[in-house]
Design a protein around this motif. Structure first.
Motif, PDB file in Angstrom:
ATOM      1  N   ILE A 188     126.534  76.458   2.953  1.00  0.00           N
ATOM      2  CA  ILE A 188     126.028  77.025   4.200  1.00  0.00           C
ATOM      3  C   ILE A 188     124.565  76.654   4.411  1.00  0.00           C
ATOM      4  N   LEU A 189     123.802  76.496   3.328  1.00  0.00           N
ATOM      5  CA  LEU A 189     122.409  76.076   3.459  1.00  0.00           C
ATOM      6  C   LEU A 189     122.320  74.656   4.009  1.00  0.00           C
ATOM      7  N   VAL A 190     123.178  73.780   3.509  1.00  0.00           N
ATOM      8  CA  VAL A 190     123.196  72.404   4.017  1.00  0.00           C
ATOM      9  C   VAL A 190     123.590  72.383   5.480  1.00  0.00           C
ATOM     10  N   PHE A 191     124.578  73.185   5.845  1.00  0.00           N
ATOM     11  CA  PHE A 191     125.010  73.228   7.249  1.00  0.00           C
ATOM     12  C   PHE A 191     123.876  73.692   8.155  1.00  0.00           C
ATOM     13  N   ILE A 192     123.194  74.761   7.779  1.00  0.00           N
ATOM     14  CA  ILE A 192     122.097  75.278   8.590  1.00  0.00           C
ATOM     15  C   ILE A 192     120.960  74.275   8.678  1.00  0.00           C
ATOM     16  N   ALA A 193     120.614  73.646   7.556  1.00  0.00           N
ATOM     17  CA  ALA A 193     119.512  72.684   7.543  1.00  0.00           C
ATOM     18  C   ALA A 193     119.827  71.480   8.416  1.00  0.00           C
ATOM     19  N   VAL A 194     121.026  70.933   8.304  1.00  0.00           N
ATOM     20  CA  VAL A 194     121.378  69.732   9.071  1.00  0.00           C
ATOM     21  C   VAL A 194     121.458  70.039  10.562  1.00  0.00           C
ATOM     22  N   THR A 195     122.080  71.154  10.926  1.00  0.00           N
ATOM     23  CA  THR A 195     122.182  71.493  12.346  1.00  0.00           C
ATOM     24  C   THR A 195     120.812  71.777  12.960  1.00  0.00           C
ATOM     25  N   ASN A 196     119.901  72.362  12.185  1.00  0.00           N
ATOM     26  CA  ASN A 196     118.566  72.610  12.706  1.00  0.00           C
ATOM     27  C   ASN A 196     117.715  71.349  12.739  1.00  0.00           C
ATOM     28  N   PHE A 197     118.103  70.338  12.010  1.00  0.00           N
ATOM     29  CA  PHE A 197     117.445  69.034  12.124  1.00  0.00           C
ATOM     30  C   PHE A 197     117.951  68.286  13.349  1.00  0.00           C
ATOM     31  N   ILE A 198     119.250  68.383  13.592  1.00  0.00           N
ATOM     32  CA  ILE A 198     119.853  67.635  14.695  1.00  0.00           C
ATOM     33  C   ILE A 198     119.454  68.212  16.049  1.00  0.00           C
ATOM     34  N   GLY A 199     119.309  69.541  16.140  1.00  0.00           N
ATOM     35  CA  GLY A 199     118.997  70.171  17.421  1.00  0.00           C
ATOM     36  C   GLY A 199     117.782  69.592  18.109  1.00  0.00           C
ATOM     37  N   PRO A 200     116.594  69.593  17.492  1.00  0.00           N
ATOM     38  CA  PRO A 200     115.412  68.998  18.129  1.00  0.00           C
ATOM     39  C   PRO A 200     115.548  67.491  18.334  1.00  0.00           C
ATOM     40  N   TRP A 201     116.315  66.834  17.476  1.00  0.00           N
ATOM     41  CA  TRP A 201     116.472  65.388  17.590  1.00  0.00           C
ATOM     42  C   TRP A 201     117.141  65.003  18.910  1.00  0.00           C
ATOM     43  N   MET A 202     118.039  65.862  19.396  1.00  0.00           N
ATOM     44  CA  MET A 202     118.793  65.549  20.609  1.00  0.00           C
ATOM     45  C   MET A 202     118.306  66.302  21.838  1.00  0.00           C
ATOM     46  N   ASP A 203     117.369  67.222  21.677  1.00  0.00           N
ATOM     47  CA  ASP A 203     116.981  68.086  22.800  1.00  0.00           C
ATOM     48  C   ASP A 203     116.089  67.347  23.797  1.00  0.00           C
ATOM     49  N   PHE A 204     116.328  67.614  25.067  1.00  0.00           N
ATOM     50  CA  PHE A 204     115.507  67.044  26.129  1.00  0.00           C
ATOM     51  C   PHE A 204     114.827  68.119  26.971  1.00  0.00           C
ATOM     52  N   ILE A 205     115.532  69.227  27.246  1.00  0.00           N
ATOM     53  CA  ILE A 205     115.059  70.212  28.215  1.00  0.00           C
ATOM     54  C   ILE A 205     113.741  70.834  27.773  1.00  0.00           C
ATOM     55  N   ILE A 221     112.924  73.081   8.135  1.00  0.00           N
ATOM     56  CA  ILE A 221     112.368  73.902   7.063  1.00  0.00           C
ATOM     57  C   ILE A 221     112.168  75.345   7.531  1.00  0.00           C
ATOM     58  N   LEU A 222     111.465  75.511   8.666  1.00  0.00           N
ATOM     59  CA  LEU A 222     111.143  76.854   9.148  1.00  0.00           C
ATOM     60  C   LEU A 222     112.392  77.617   9.556  1.00  0.00           C
ATOM     61  N   SER A 223     113.295  76.969  10.277  1.00  0.00           N
ATOM     62  CA  SER A 223     114.509  77.643  10.741  1.00  0.00           C
ATOM     63  C   SER A 223     115.386  78.066   9.576  1.00  0.00           C
ATOM     64  N   THR A 224     115.527  77.207   8.584  1.00  0.00           N
ATOM     65  CA  THR A 224     116.360  77.547   7.437  1.00  0.00           C
ATOM     66  C   THR A 224     115.801  78.759   6.695  1.00  0.00           C
ATOM     67  N   VAL A 225     114.484  78.796   6.508  1.00  0.00           N
ATOM     68  CA  VAL A 225     113.860  79.936   5.831  1.00  0.00           C
ATOM     69  C   VAL A 225     114.086  81.220   6.625  1.00  0.00           C
ATOM     70  N   LEU A 226     113.836  81.182   7.940  1.00  0.00           N
ATOM     71  CA  LEU A 226     113.991  82.372   8.771  1.00  0.00           C
ATOM     72  C   LEU A 226     115.442  82.836   8.823  1.00  0.00           C
ATOM     73  N   VAL A 227     116.361  81.902   9.006  1.00  0.00           N
ATOM     74  CA  VAL A 227     117.774  82.252   9.130  1.00  0.00           C
ATOM     75  C   VAL A 227     118.307  82.843   7.827  1.00  0.00           C
ATOM     76  N   VAL A 228     118.013  82.191   6.706  1.00  0.00           N
ATOM     77  CA  VAL A 228     118.567  82.630   5.422  1.00  0.00           C
ATOM     78  C   VAL A 228     117.993  83.982   5.009  1.00  0.00           C
ATOM     79  N   THR A 229     116.693  84.181   5.168  1.00  0.00           N
ATOM     80  CA  THR A 229     116.104  85.473   4.788  1.00  0.00           C
ATOM     81  C   THR A 229     116.598  86.596   5.690  1.00  0.00           C
ATOM     82  N   ALA A 230     116.711  86.324   6.993  1.00  0.00           N
ATOM     83  CA  ALA A 230     117.236  87.345   7.902  1.00  0.00           C
ATOM     84  C   ALA A 230     118.685  87.676   7.574  1.00  0.00           C
ATOM     85  N   ALA A 231     119.488  86.656   7.300  1.00  0.00           N
ATOM     86  CA  ALA A 231     120.892  86.888   6.976  1.00  0.00           C
ATOM     87  C   ALA A 231     121.043  87.676   5.672  1.00  0.00           C
ATOM     88  N   TYR A 232     120.214  87.382   4.689  1.00  0.00           N
ATOM     89  CA  TYR A 232     120.279  88.101   3.420  1.00  0.00           C
ATOM     90  C   TYR A 232     119.915  89.574   3.608  1.00  0.00           C
TER      91      TYR A 232
END
Length: 276
Positions: free
Chosen positions: A193-210, A81-92
């Motif tokens: 593009i909104l769906v792509f950004i939302a899904v990729t930002n959901f997957i990132g934390p799901w797989m992150d370990f570091i 939610i947060l990443s999509t809002v920040l990314v889309v508003t900044a890009a616009y």
């Protein structure tokens, strides 16, 4: 069809088949290992003689796996939610407005993508410690959201640049404000593009370990990656088949998301990469 074209097609299909086998074999092995009785993956059979769901039952009854799952889902959802809002508003803003520092900001985001994120681990740790967000899910969410802006903003900006400005000009003639244009015109036209950004930002934390390993310390705050790693870390741990069962369940949400949104993901990626 000429003989050279036939040979080319055969080579292409051969490469695709070999690639598919290389990708699918580890997946099949992990699924089979999760259904095999015992604790060792080396003694597992690719096709089990008997199927056992004891490892899945063990995860939900003897470990904190449900808590890890919930923690990871919560972090991934709010980051989406947060990443999509920040990314889309900044890009616009970068796509449609002209302001001092615009080119420098775009160049800075482009340069930031050249450096791996873990280079700032020490700085992130100190910053979260100073603002009292260490061992806090929101601290991790803010790190993920901030890190998603450079790549995401460039990608979405390319998509916005491909939308004709005449639509906005017509809306302004009718008295629409910039906020109305953004929500009523740009957003409906930007679904892929909104769906792509939302899904990729959901997957990132799901797989992150570091970063999860760096920020989260207490047992009740662990994510799936951290919890599963600690199941098999150390010489005394032999829960490799339990780990395989946990890995299979980790992959399920991502697989479902890709099946549901595969068209939008492909279209969003292509459009954002080619336009602008």
């Amino acid at each position: 069809m000429s003989s050279s074209r036939k040979v080319g097609n055969m080579l292409m299909y051969a490469v695709l088949i070999i690639t598919a086998l290389c990708v699918l074999y580890p997946v099949v092995w992990i699924v089979a290992g999760s259904l095999n009785p015992g604790d060792s993956l080396f003694s597992s059979r690719l096709i089990p003689d008997t199927l056992s769901f004891a490892h899945y039952q063990y995860l939900f009854t003897e470990t904190d796996y449900p808590l890890w799952y919930w923690n990871t889902f919560k972090i991934a959802f709010w980051n989406m939610i947060l990443s999509t809002v920040l990314v889309v508003t900044a890009a616009y803003a970068f796509s449609r407005f002209r302001f001092p520092g615009r080119k420098q900001g775009l160049m800075a985001m482009l340069v930031l993508q050249m450096f791996p994120s873990f280079m700032g681990m020490i700085a992130i740790y100190i910053l979260l410690l100073q603002v009292n967000l260490l061992d806090n899910h929101w601290g991790l969410i803010l790190v993920y959201a901030g890190g998603s802006i450079p790549f995401g903003a460039w990608l979405v900006k390319g998509y916005f640049d491909g939308i004709p400005r005449s639509l906005e000009e017509a809306a302004k003639i009718d008295g629409a404000s910039d906020v109305t244009i953004f929500y009523k015109i740009m957003m409906p036209l930007s679904k892929p593009i909104l769906v792509f950004i939302a899904v990729t930002n959901f997957i990132g934390p799901w797989m992150d370990f570091i970063f999860a390993r760096l920020v989260l310390r207490s047992d009740e705050k662990k994510t799936l990656a951290v919890g599963l790693f600690e199941m098999i870390s150390g010489r005394a741990n032999t829960e490799f088949t339990n780990f395989a069962a946990g890995a299979v369940l980790v992959a399920l949400p991502i697989t479902i998301l890709f099946f549901i949104f595969q068209d939008q993901l492909v279209n969003g990626l292509k459009a954002g990469a080619n336009k602008g």
